[in-house]
Design an enzyme around this catalytic site. Structure first.
Site, PDB file in Angstrom:
ATOM      1  N   ASP A 190       0.855  -1.192   0.000  1.00  0.00           N
ATOM      2  CA  ASP A 190       0.000   0.000   0.000  1.00  0.00           C
ATOM      3  C   ASP A 190       0.884   1.233   0.000  1.00  0.00           C
ATOM      4  OD1 ASP A 190      -1.939   1.899   0.219  1.00  0.00           O
ATOM      5  OD2 ASP A 190      -2.645   1.315   2.203  1.00  0.00           O
ATOM      6  N   GLU A 216      -1.282  -0.981  -3.880  1.00  0.00           N
ATOM      7  CA  GLU A 216      -2.358   0.011  -3.867  1.00  0.00           C
ATOM      8  C   GLU A 216      -1.800   1.390  -4.210  1.00  0.00           C
ATOM      9  OE1 GLU A 216      -4.742   0.141  -0.298  1.00  0.00           O
ATOM     10  OE2 GLU A 216      -4.408  -2.007   0.057  1.00  0.00           O
TER      11      GLU A 216
END
Length: 363
Positions: A190, A216
């Site tokens: 992420d 992400e």
């Protein structure tokens, strides 16, 4: 069913360790709890929901950016004004007002309140599996992190790792350290839009691609995600992009998942429609927390079991909380509504008394 009472409370929970919000850190979580009672012929229900936009101030007294667009005070004011209008109404009115609200956290909370009053979450077994969250600790030693990784059970197959937080060298060391301890793990990275395109490519080029499920929001400019994928071949997921009020799903090369934070997006109906559309293109949908308390996490676990039954949600944030709220997750202390600060308390009886008093004053 008729809404017979609506009570609003405020909470503020300190955290035992700092939690990451993008590149920022928070040391407490604040929000609201809305309790509703409703009755029909021979039936009475009482439920609670958490409404907690991910906004506020970080540990450095800076405004949190990139998540909820609304402030907690705005939502509190809007709810305080709305509750007297709702009391005495049919519960379907909750959905009408949910769609009218400009605040996604309030829209989600009211639609969730309606679903719980309807009993839609009652028969659902919540999703209890989790994807552990790993990030460079700023207020804890490296040994604590190493011990956490070593303690993962064999049932843990994926972990989420925050990146674009410190130096690329430190984060590569973190990732390879995880894989040395548990080479069988798959990683969900992420980046929270923390890399330039060049940095994202440089970072990803140093990783064993077969261990990465996706990353992400790899690039500061989401328009660069496609070029990143073309250069590296690493699948990516969208998270912050979904918070744009104008976001509409569009399939892109390399897009493999949507990370869905209900508190930031709106009604359950909106979530369900987004999930149905994305899945029709083969895109995974993963319910994720906005750092809610145990009350909110419990409801998200139920929603994940309903909306995304084949995916493990990203709800591993409660370990940082010092106490539970309303719903116990096993912590030593669990706050009840009686221990929270009441903001607004409305019942049909109290409203009738107020009306009678107003009429007496007029006379």
């Amino acid at each position: 069913m008729i809404l017979t009472s609506l009570n609003l409370y405020q909470y503020r929970l300190p955290l035992d360790v700092l939690l990451p919000v993008g590149k920022q850190r928070i040391d407490h979580r604040a929000g609201l709890v809305l309790q509703a009672c409703a009755r029909a012929e021979g039936e009475h229900r009482q439920v609670e929901v958490e409404i907690a936009p991910l906004s506020g101030i970080d540990v450095d007294e800076q405004v949190l950016v990139g998540f909820s667009r609304e402030a907690l005070a705005q939502v509190q004011t809007a709810l305080t004004e709305l509750l007297p209008q709702l009391c005495g109404q049919h519960i379907d009115t909750l959905l009408d007002y949910a769609e009218q609200s400009p605040y996604p956290s309030m829209t989600f909370g009211l639609s969730l309140l309606h679903a719980k009053l309807m009993g839609k979450l009652d028969a659902i077994r919540p999703q209890t599996a989790t994807v552990p969250l790993i990030y460079h600790p700023t207020d804890a030693g490296k040994d604590l992190l190493d011990n956490k990784i070593a303690a993962f059970g064999k049932h843990v197959h994926s972990v989420k790792v925050k990146v674009a937080q410190t130096s690329i060298e430190d984060e590569l060391s973190l990732i390879y350290g995880i894989l040395r301890t548990r080479p069988d793990l798959k990683l969900r990275l992420d980046a929270n839009r923390g890399f330039t395109l060049e940095q994202a490519i440089e970072f990803a080029a140093c990783l064993p691609l077969n261990t990465i499920e996706y990353i992400e929001e790899p690039c500061q400019n989401p328009q660069d995600n496609l070029e990143f994928y073309q250069a590296i071949g690493m699948p990516y997921a969208l998270d912050e992009s979904l918070n744009d009020p104008d976001y509409q799903f569009a399939m892109q090369n390399g897009l493999t998942a949507l990370v869905i934070k209900p508190m930031l997006l709106g009604s359950i109906e909106k979530l369900a429609n987004l999930i149905e559309t994305a899945q029709s293109y083969g895109v995974r949908c993963i319910i994720s927390s906005s750092l809610e308390s145990s009350l909110g996490i419990s409801d998200l676990a139920h929603l994940a079991a309903i909306l995304t039954p084949d995916e493990i949600p990203g709800l591993d944030t409660l370990s940082a909380f010092s106490q539970d709220l309303v719903v116990s997750s096993g912590k030593k202390h669990c706050l009840t509504l009686a221990q929270l600060e009441p903001i607004a308390l409305h019942t049909i009886d109290s409203m009738q008394q107020n009306d009678d008093a107003a009429k007496r004053e007029e006379n």
